[in-house]
Design an enzyme around this catalytic site. Structure first.
Site, PDB file in Angstrom:
ATOM      1  N   ASP A  34      14.734 106.187  68.298  1.00 21.60           N
ATOM      2  CA  ASP A  34      15.954 106.503  67.554  1.00 21.60           C
ATOM      3  C   ASP A  34      15.685 107.543  66.467  1.00 21.60           C
ATOM      4  O   ASP A  34      16.516 108.413  66.198  1.00 21.60           O
ATOM      5  CB  ASP A  34      16.516 105.246  66.880  1.00 21.60           C
ATOM      6  CG  ASP A  34      17.015 104.255  67.907  1.00 21.60           C
ATOM      7  OD1 ASP A  34      16.915 104.575  69.112  1.00 21.60           O
ATOM      8  OD2 ASP A  34      17.475 103.176  67.507  1.00 21.60           O
ATOM      9  N   SER A  83      48.513  97.412  88.427  1.00 22.08           N
ATOM     10  CA  SER A  83      47.605  96.273  88.258  1.00 22.08           C
ATOM     11  C   SER A  83      47.355  95.640  89.621  1.00 22.08           C
ATOM     12  O   SER A  83      47.925  96.068  90.622  1.00 22.08           O
ATOM     13  CB  SER A  83      48.191  95.278  87.270  1.00 22.08           C
ATOM     14  OG  SER A  83      49.389  94.779  87.800  1.00 22.08           O
ATOM     15  N   GLU A 113      33.299  94.792  92.660  1.00 15.14           N
ATOM     16  CA  GLU A 113      32.917  95.221  91.309  1.00 15.14           C
ATOM     17  C   GLU A 113      33.192  94.098  90.327  1.00 15.14           C
ATOM     18  O   GLU A 113      34.017  93.231  90.595  1.00 15.14           O
ATOM     19  CB  GLU A 113      33.769  96.441  90.886  1.00 15.14           C
ATOM     20  CG  GLU A 113      33.515  97.675  91.697  1.00 15.14           C
ATOM     21  CD  GLU A 113      34.567  98.754  91.450  1.00 15.14           C
ATOM     22  OE1 GLU A 113      35.359  98.624  90.500  1.00 15.14           O
ATOM     23  OE2 GLU A 113      34.598  99.713  92.232  1.00 15.14           O
ATOM     24  N   LYS A 115      34.946  92.575  87.184  1.00 15.33           N
ATOM     25  CA  LYS A 115      36.209  92.866  86.504  1.00 15.33           C
ATOM     26  C   LYS A 115      35.959  92.748  85.002  1.00 15.33           C
ATOM     27  O   LYS A 115      35.851  91.658  84.454  1.00 15.33           O
ATOM     28  CB  LYS A 115      37.292  91.901  86.956  1.00 15.33           C
ATOM     29  CG  LYS A 115      38.668  92.244  86.422  1.00 15.33           C
ATOM     30  CD  LYS A 115      39.732  91.382  87.111  1.00 15.33           C
ATOM     31  CE  LYS A 115      41.127  91.784  86.675  1.00 15.33           C
ATOM     32  NZ  LYS A 115      41.369  91.577  85.254  1.00 15.33           N
ATOM     33  N   GLU A 170      37.529 100.830  82.173  1.00 13.90           N
ATOM     34  CA  GLU A 170      37.822  99.760  81.227  1.00 13.90           C
ATOM     35  C   GLU A 170      37.016  99.982  79.952  1.00 13.90           C
ATOM     36  O   GLU A 170      35.784 100.059  80.004  1.00 13.90           O
ATOM     37  CB  GLU A 170      37.444  98.416  81.875  1.00 13.90           C
ATOM     38  CG  GLU A 170      38.048  97.215  81.219  1.00 13.90           C
ATOM     39  CD  GLU A 170      39.456  96.876  81.729  1.00 13.90           C
ATOM     40  OE1 GLU A 170      40.081  97.709  82.435  1.00 13.90           O
ATOM     41  OE2 GLU A 170      39.927  95.774  81.388  1.00 13.90           O
ATOM     42  N   CYS A 404      36.640  68.940  45.827  1.00 11.64           N
ATOM     43  CA  CYS A 404      35.537  69.462  46.625  1.00 11.64           C
ATOM     44  C   CYS A 404      34.660  68.315  47.122  1.00 11.64           C
ATOM     45  O   CYS A 404      34.242  67.477  46.330  1.00 11.64           O
ATOM     46  CB  CYS A 404      34.707  70.424  45.765  1.00 11.64           C
ATOM     47  SG  CYS A 404      33.174  70.912  46.563  1.00 11.64           S
ATOM     48  N   CYS A 427      28.466  74.457  42.122  1.00 19.48           N
ATOM     49  CA  CYS A 427      28.675  73.473  43.190  1.00 19.48           C
ATOM     50  C   CYS A 427      27.442  73.451  44.101  1.00 19.48           C
ATOM     51  O   CYS A 427      27.041  74.480  44.650  1.00 19.48           O
ATOM     52  CB  CYS A 427      29.912  73.856  43.990  1.00 19.48           C
ATOM     53  SG  CYS A 427      30.088  72.961  45.535  1.00 19.48           S
TER      54      CYS A 427
HETATM   55  S1  IVH Z   1      40.764  98.520  89.832  1.00 16.34           S
HETATM   56  C1  IVH Z   1      45.222  99.866  91.172  1.00 16.34           C
HETATM   57  N1  IVH Z   1      38.420  97.745  88.961  1.00 16.34           N
HETATM   58  O1  IVH Z   1      41.803  94.830  85.753  1.00 16.34           O
HETATM   59  C2  IVH Z   1      44.521  99.083  90.135  1.00 16.34           C
HETATM   60  N2  IVH Z   1      40.320  97.191  87.656  1.00 16.34           N
HETATM   61  O2  IVH Z   1      44.836  94.183  87.244  1.00 16.34           O
HETATM   62  C3  IVH Z   1      43.117  99.523  89.986  1.00 16.34           C
HETATM   63  N3  IVH Z   1      39.783  96.000  85.592  1.00 16.34           N
HETATM   64  O3  IVH Z   1      44.367  97.041  84.955  1.00 16.34           O
HETATM   65  C4  IVH Z   1      42.338  98.612  89.122  1.00 16.34           C
HETATM   66  N4  IVH Z   1      37.604  95.979  85.849  1.00 16.34           N
HETATM   67  O4  IVH Z   1      42.291  97.045  83.489  1.00 16.34           O
HETATM   68  C5  IVH Z   1      39.747  97.750  88.728  1.00 16.34           C
HETATM   69  N5  IVH Z   1      36.266  97.161  88.321  1.00 16.34           N
HETATM   70  C6  IVH Z   1      37.571  97.172  88.081  1.00 16.34           C
HETATM   71  C7  IVH Z   1      38.136  96.585  86.930  1.00 16.34           C
HETATM   72  C8  IVH Z   1      39.526  96.620  86.759  1.00 16.34           C
HETATM   73  C9  IVH Z   1      38.607  95.629  85.066  1.00 16.34           C
HETATM   74  C10 IVH Z   1      41.105  95.741  84.976  1.00 16.34           C
HETATM   75  C11 IVH Z   1      41.982  96.947  84.859  1.00 16.34           C
HETATM   76  C12 IVH Z   1      43.210  96.661  85.633  1.00 16.34           C
HETATM   77  C13 IVH Z   1      43.160  95.169  85.829  1.00 16.34           C
HETATM   78  C14 IVH Z   1      43.617  94.783  87.235  1.00 16.34           C
END
Ligand code: IVH
Length: 665
Positions: A34, A83, A113, A115, A170, A404, A427
């Site tokens: 660093d 979503s 992947e 989430k 994200e 207290c 205290c």
């Molecule tokens: S794919 C068409 N991949 O989860 C939608 N989403 O409802 C494509 N999220 O709004 C989303 N990790 O905020 C995707 N590896 C990932 C994700 C991911 C987190 C979130 C994202 C999205 C919600 C899905």
């Protein structure tokens, strides 16, 4: 230096620093210490100050820019940000697979992947430059948070692809940043965030990018919207391409040829989840081939080619046995729920903070109730509600005492505070908590002087003030229970070693209201010596960028107290260092200093995060993958590919016992 030379030098430094930044923040594999980075950055800052005409947008000095905004502007997403539909169990996943294969009419490959539990973000690059970053909003219209996103170090400011691309991912707050932030906020008596997602959202909603910059956010890419770059026919190849461009892609994604493999991946991460350094709330399963994706298309709300498997909520039901009161260092009285032990998200919980009496009343929680417990952000246990149907009539309502629980003085509500406080500066509970704080890791970091020992010493009347710690004698310690010759010697050595700590540790340890570890460091760096801090006035404090009115007022008041002046005088006479030395000299600081360490497999005694923290406080850096720059690989049970790679590269491998021995030594 002439202009031409300066220009060249600035360009070279930017390139070098961006390379270091990429290695550190994206690859998680720093190649230089660093200090080297800081040195080069300072050199660049100096040059840019002398030659402002050469300051470029891609300079690492330009991540935190300009004035706070008045408001965020709206941005339209040309490709809507949708979503995903949800799956909650194996049957839902098999249904998804059946639908997909039927519609595709050919075999499909899936990409699984993690989430990430954060906020969906879209980043637009034009002509190789990061020009706009936006929140998802309602999917069609989001908010322009470019200046906040620029502060995320893993977001590249420039890329080599010149055609317009909009990438999506994200933004999240890693767990260690979240825990540190909440600790800091607690110390500064600000509201803590309930979970890392709220903390990330709160940080990105700040109009002043300086705040976002201080929050250590990160961002993993998982998709794309507008794409004018070369057509790449599969999601996995696009991820690889984005990775080549310098974006951070979560490395845990996996190609799965069958739904069985998908289910296996889900099972694997259901157990491995607590070992990650960030929060995930499920697994996303996507069809890899983009043509197949197009063929599958969308329903009204969601793509048909992807689904989100959601982990079951981590809730548990247990009994509230009692409500205990504790008096904190600043006199705040906090009620704590004492519970029948219950297992939740991998650990046993017996206590949970109930924060304040108003909250208990609001939730109508009574002693003897059966309650629902949840791990907020899977870390901090939280009482969610009482199950009224389970009441027998034997439950008792809780009321806060008027006095207290430690010293008996009357408790008061200070203006604008929900908390009840004991205002007695003598205290015993407050004094004891103050001592515990003084020896804690971010403060003086005195090994072997944990909560229990402080309690023991305090009760034996061997210590009352901080200075007493430095007056402890071997004989009186030997008289105590559970104190052998060796532990006494170790303790005295550790106390002695703490005397050379840099100023910020002492400052933080003093427990000044509103001054967390970070503010203490700012003050130490700014003033360099305790003397100069003592001589400074409110105006000197408020003139510092990171110091607000509340802090400036608290510091000025603190140092004007007679008791404080006397205490500092004593500490100095006892040999405690009063200057900023920039280094952590506390007993264990150097154990892993400048070492790059990789953790793999499961350990019995430490979670992944605990191990990471222990390494970091001991001066090391933990990275995610093994390379020739790795110094040690610490391998727990069932260590896999990282272990093999370490063998291949001839890197030192430790087992859990070796790690434990090193930490304990
Ligand atoms: S794919 C068409 N991949 O989860 C939608 N989403 O409802 C494509 N999220 O709004 C989303 N990790 O905020 C995707 N590896 C990932 C994700 C991911 C987190 C979130 C994202 C999205 C919600 C899905």
């Amino acid at each position: 230096m002439d202009k031409q030379e300066a220009k060249k030098k600035i360009e070279n430094l930017i390139q070098l620093l961006n390379k270091y930044g990429y290695e550190y923040y994206v690859l998680d594999q720093p190649t230089v210490p660093d200090a080297t980075y800081d040195e080069k950055l300072q050199e660049l800052e100096k040059l840019e100050a002398a030659f402002p005409e050469f300051v470029s947008e891609s300079s690492p000095t330009q991540r935190v820019g300009g004035q706070p905004l008045d408001k965020f502007h709206k941005v339209e997403h040309h490709v809507p940000m949708l979503s995903l539909g949800n799956a909650f169990n194996e049957a839902d996943l098999r249904d998804f697979d059946r639908r997909v294969t039927q519609l595709a009419q050919e075999p499909v490959t899936y990409i699984c992947e993690l989430k990430i539990d954060g906020l969906a973000i879209a980043l637009t690059y034009e002509d190789g430059k990061f020009v706009r970053g936006a929140t998802r909003g309602d999917g069609t219209i989001g908010e322009d948070i470019t200046s906040n996103l620029r502060t995320i170090r893993s977001v590249p400011l420039t890329i080599s692809e010149k055609r317009t691309i909009e990438v999506r991912g994200e933004a999240f707050m890693p767990l260690h940043s979240f825990l540190a932030l909440n600790k800091e906020r607690e110390e500064e008596e600000e509201m803590v965030f309930a979970n890392p997602r709220n903390a990330a959202a709160g940080s990105l909603r700040q109009l002043d990018p300086k705040i976002a910059a201080s929050r250590n956010l990160d961002l993993f890419l998982f998709g794309y919207g507008q794409w004018e770059a070369e057509e790449i026919g599969s999601h996995s190849d696009r991820l690889n391409y984005l990775s080549e461009l310098g974006f951070k892609i979560n490395p845990e994604w996996k190609r799965c040829e069958t739904i069985e493999e998908v289910i296996e991946y889900v099972a694997h991460w259901t157990t491995e989840r607590p070992n990650l350094s960030y929060e995930i709330d499920g697994i996303v399963i996507k069809v890899d081939n983009l043509q197949q994706q197009a063929k599958l298309g969308f329903t009204a709300k969601n793509p048909r080619w992807a689904i989100a498997y959601k982990f079951p909520a981590t809730e548990a039901v247990t009994k509230l046995r009692d409500i205990e009161l504790s008096v904190g260092r600043t006199g705040v009285v906090t009620p704590t729920a004492i519970l029948d032990p219950v297992k939740i998200a991998g650990s046993t919980v017996q206590r949970a903070s109930l924060h304040n009496a108003d909250l208990i009343k609001e939730m109508d929680i009574r002693i003897g109730d059966t309650i629902v417990l949840k791990k907020a952000g899977d870390i901090i246990p939280k009482v969610v509600r009482a199950i009224e149907e389970k009441r027998t009539g034997n439950e008792t309502e809780f009321s806060m005492p008027k006095n207290c629980p430690s010293c008996g003085s009357e408790l008061v509500h200070l203006e604008e505070e929900v908390a009840l406080r004991c205002l007695n500066p003598d205290c015993p509970a407050q004094l004891q908590e103050g001592l515990i704080h003084f020896v804690s890791r971010d403060a003086m970091n005195i090994d072997g002087l944990g909560e229990k020992v402080i309690e023991q010493l305090f009760q034996a009347k061997l210590i009352k003030t901080i200075a007493d710690i430095y007056r402890l004698k071997k004989d009186e310690l030997l008289n105590l229970e559970r104190m052998g010759e060796k532990s006494v010697q170790n303790l005295l050595t550790a106390i002695d070693a703490s005397k050379t700590n840099s100023l910020e540790k002492l400052l933080f340890g003093l427990g000044i209201r509103h001054i967390g570890a970070k503010a203490a460091r700012t003050l130490a760096v700014h003033f360099q010596t305790m003397d100069r801090i003592q001589q400074a006035t409110y105006d000197d404090f408020i003139a510092i960028d990171e110091v607000g009115e509340k802090m400036a007022d608290a510091i000025a008041r603190f140092f004007s107290e007679e008791k404080v002046i006397a205490l500092l005088h004593q500490l100095s006479a006892l040999g405690v260092n009063m200057t900023y030395t920039g280094a952590d000299h506390s007993s264990k600081a150097a154990l892993f200093s400048n070492q790059t360490i990789v953790l793999t497999g499961k350990m019995e005694n430490f979670s992944r995060n605990e191990a990471k923290e222990l390494i970091e406080v001991n001066g090391g850096t933990v990275t995610g993958s093994v390379s020739k720059n790795t110094d040690i690989v610490i391998a727990g049970e069932a260590a896999g590919s990282k272990y093999n790679k370490a063998k291949e590269l001839n890197i030192t491998i430790w087992d859990e016992q070796q790690f434990k021995d090193a930490i304990d030594s």
